[in-house]
Motif scaffolding. Structure first.
Motif, PDB file in Angstrom:
ATOM      1  N   PRO A  35      -8.893   8.751  -5.677  1.00  0.00           N
ATOM      2  CA  PRO A  35      -8.059   8.916  -6.872  1.00  0.00           C
ATOM      3  C   PRO A  35      -6.599   9.198  -6.555  1.00  0.00           C
ATOM      4  O   PRO A  35      -5.721   8.848  -7.334  1.00  0.00           O
ATOM      5  N   ALA A  36      -6.326   9.819  -5.399  1.00  0.00           N
ATOM      6  CA  ALA A  36      -4.939  10.079  -5.018  1.00  0.00           C
ATOM      7  C   ALA A  36      -4.211   8.776  -4.724  1.00  0.00           C
ATOM      8  O   ALA A  36      -3.047   8.593  -5.110  1.00  0.00           O
ATOM      9  N   ILE A  37      -4.888   7.858  -4.031  1.00  0.00           N
ATOM     10  CA  ILE A  37      -4.287   6.551  -3.764  1.00  0.00           C
ATOM     11  C   ILE A  37      -4.099   5.781  -5.064  1.00  0.00           C
ATOM     12  O   ILE A  37      -3.075   5.127  -5.280  1.00  0.00           O
ATOM     13  N   ARG A  38      -5.080   5.865  -5.943  1.00  0.00           N
ATOM     14  CA  ARG A  38      -4.952   5.169  -7.228  1.00  0.00           C
ATOM     15  C   ARG A  38      -3.790   5.724  -8.045  1.00  0.00           C
ATOM     16  O   ARG A  38      -3.076   4.979  -8.723  1.00  0.00           O
ATOM     17  N   THR A  66       0.843  -1.191   0.000  1.00  0.00           N
ATOM     18  CA  THR A  66       0.000   0.000   0.000  1.00  0.00           C
ATOM     19  C   THR A  66       0.882   1.245   0.000  1.00  0.00           C
ATOM     20  O   THR A  66       1.874   1.297   0.725  1.00  0.00           O
ATOM     21  N   PRO A  67       0.574   2.258  -0.816  1.00  0.00           N
ATOM     22  CA  PRO A  67       1.378   3.482  -0.795  1.00  0.00           C
ATOM     23  C   PRO A  67       1.480   4.056   0.614  1.00  0.00           C
ATOM     24  O   PRO A  67       0.517   4.029   1.375  1.00  0.00           O
ATOM     25  N   VAL A  74      -5.251  -6.087   0.707  1.00  0.00           N
ATOM     26  CA  VAL A  74      -5.389  -7.290  -0.101  1.00  0.00           C
ATOM     27  C   VAL A  74      -6.135  -7.028  -1.397  1.00  0.00           C
ATOM     28  O   VAL A  74      -5.953  -7.735  -2.369  1.00  0.00           O
ATOM     29  N   GLN A  75      -6.966  -5.998  -1.454  1.00  0.00           N
ATOM     30  CA  GLN A  75      -7.682  -5.690  -2.684  1.00  0.00           C
ATOM     31  C   GLN A  75      -6.723  -5.334  -3.807  1.00  0.00           C
ATOM     32  O   GLN A  75      -6.917  -5.719  -4.947  1.00  0.00           O
ATOM     33  N   GLU A  76      -5.659  -4.585  -3.500  1.00  0.00           N
ATOM     34  CA  GLU A  76      -4.751  -4.167  -4.558  1.00  0.00           C
ATOM     35  C   GLU A  76      -4.051  -5.372  -5.176  1.00  0.00           C
ATOM     36  O   GLU A  76      -3.700  -5.370  -6.348  1.00  0.00           O
ATOM     37  N   ALA A 135      -5.893  14.762  -9.744  1.00  0.00           N
ATOM     38  CA  ALA A 135      -5.856  14.341  -8.342  1.00  0.00           C
ATOM     39  C   ALA A 135      -4.440  14.520  -7.829  1.00  0.00           C
ATOM     40  O   ALA A 135      -3.481  14.544  -8.601  1.00  0.00           O
ATOM     41  N   PRO A 136      -4.260  14.669  -6.505  1.00  0.00           N
ATOM     42  CA  PRO A 136      -2.925  14.884  -5.938  1.00  0.00           C
ATOM     43  C   PRO A 136      -2.014  13.683  -6.157  1.00  0.00           C
ATOM     44  O   PRO A 136      -2.456  12.576  -6.423  1.00  0.00           O
TER      45      PRO A 136
END
Length: 223
Positions: A134-137, A75-76, A207-209, A170-171
């Motif tokens: 969207p920032a996480i994506r 995860t980022p 786990v989703q990623e 997005a950031p």
């Protein structure tokens, strides 16, 4: 790092470590990944494997069962103090920011009602850690590009260019160092190892990623 899925919770990591046949690869560590159910952290059926060197095997055997090894996509990084992406709280001097509403307080002190959530990164109506952010994506896309050999600035430019073409914005996270494993091509494995896994872990970003990468990446080495 790699991930295998479908490991029953009754199987402990010590047993996996003792019975795993990784071929020519040396297994160094075995750790269960977490999942979150109604805000409570629990163990999932996904297991993270650490291997010596940078090469991950395409599959391993645990007992007599074969499991495909998929790339582990961390995860980022997100600061639990200011909620920004790309750094951690121990090095942060920014003002405190709530995970739920972006206010100057902790999550436990938050009085926001459902529908009053506000993300500190994209300013949309969801909590900061939402997998829909969207920032996480953006951060995940940049990390994927880095794992394929693209430098951080080039990866960031590519994502920005795509957003400009789509008319979205997005950031972005700050630069962070990544240790990237190389995964053997032509990953094959038993389908049973992922059956039911998505439903079990549908609300967990960690786990989703992994599942997004398995089903959306045309190249299994892309991660």
């Amino acid at each position: 790092m790699g991930v295998i899925m479908g490991i029953h919770l009754s199987v402990n990591v010590e047993d996996i470590n003792a019975s795993a046949d990784c071929g020519s690869s040396e297994l160094l560590s075995v750790t269960r990944l977490p999942r979150y159910s109604r805000g409570k952290k629990e163990e999932s059926s996904a297991v993270k494997l650490g291997f010596a060197g940078t090469q991950c095997p395409s599959h391993i055997y645990v007992g007599f069962t074969r499991y495909a090894v998929f790339p582990f996509n961390a995860t980022p990084r997100r600061c639990y103090r200011c909620q920004r992406l790309g750094h951690v709280a121990v090095n942060c001097n920014s003002p405190l920011c709530c995970l739920v509403c972006s206010g100057p307080h902790t999550k436990n002190e938050c009085t926001a009602e459902p529908g009053q959530e506000k993300c500190a990164n994209c300013h949309q109506t969801h909590i900061v850690s939402s997998k829909e952010c969207p920032a996480i994506r953006n951060a995940e896309t940049i990390q994927k590009l880095q794992r394929s050999g693209v430098g951080f600035e080039a990866a960031k430019y590519k994502v920005m260019k795509t957003q400009t073409e789509l008319g979205t914005k997005a950031p972005f996270m700050k630069k962070q160092n990544l240790t990237v494993p190389i995964v053997s091509p032509n990953i094959v494995g038993s389908q049973h190892s992922i059956q039911g896994y998505q439903q079990e872990n549908k609300n967990d970003l960690t786990v989703q990623e992994v599942m997004v990468d398995i089903h959306q990446s045309g190249d299994p080495t892309y991660g």
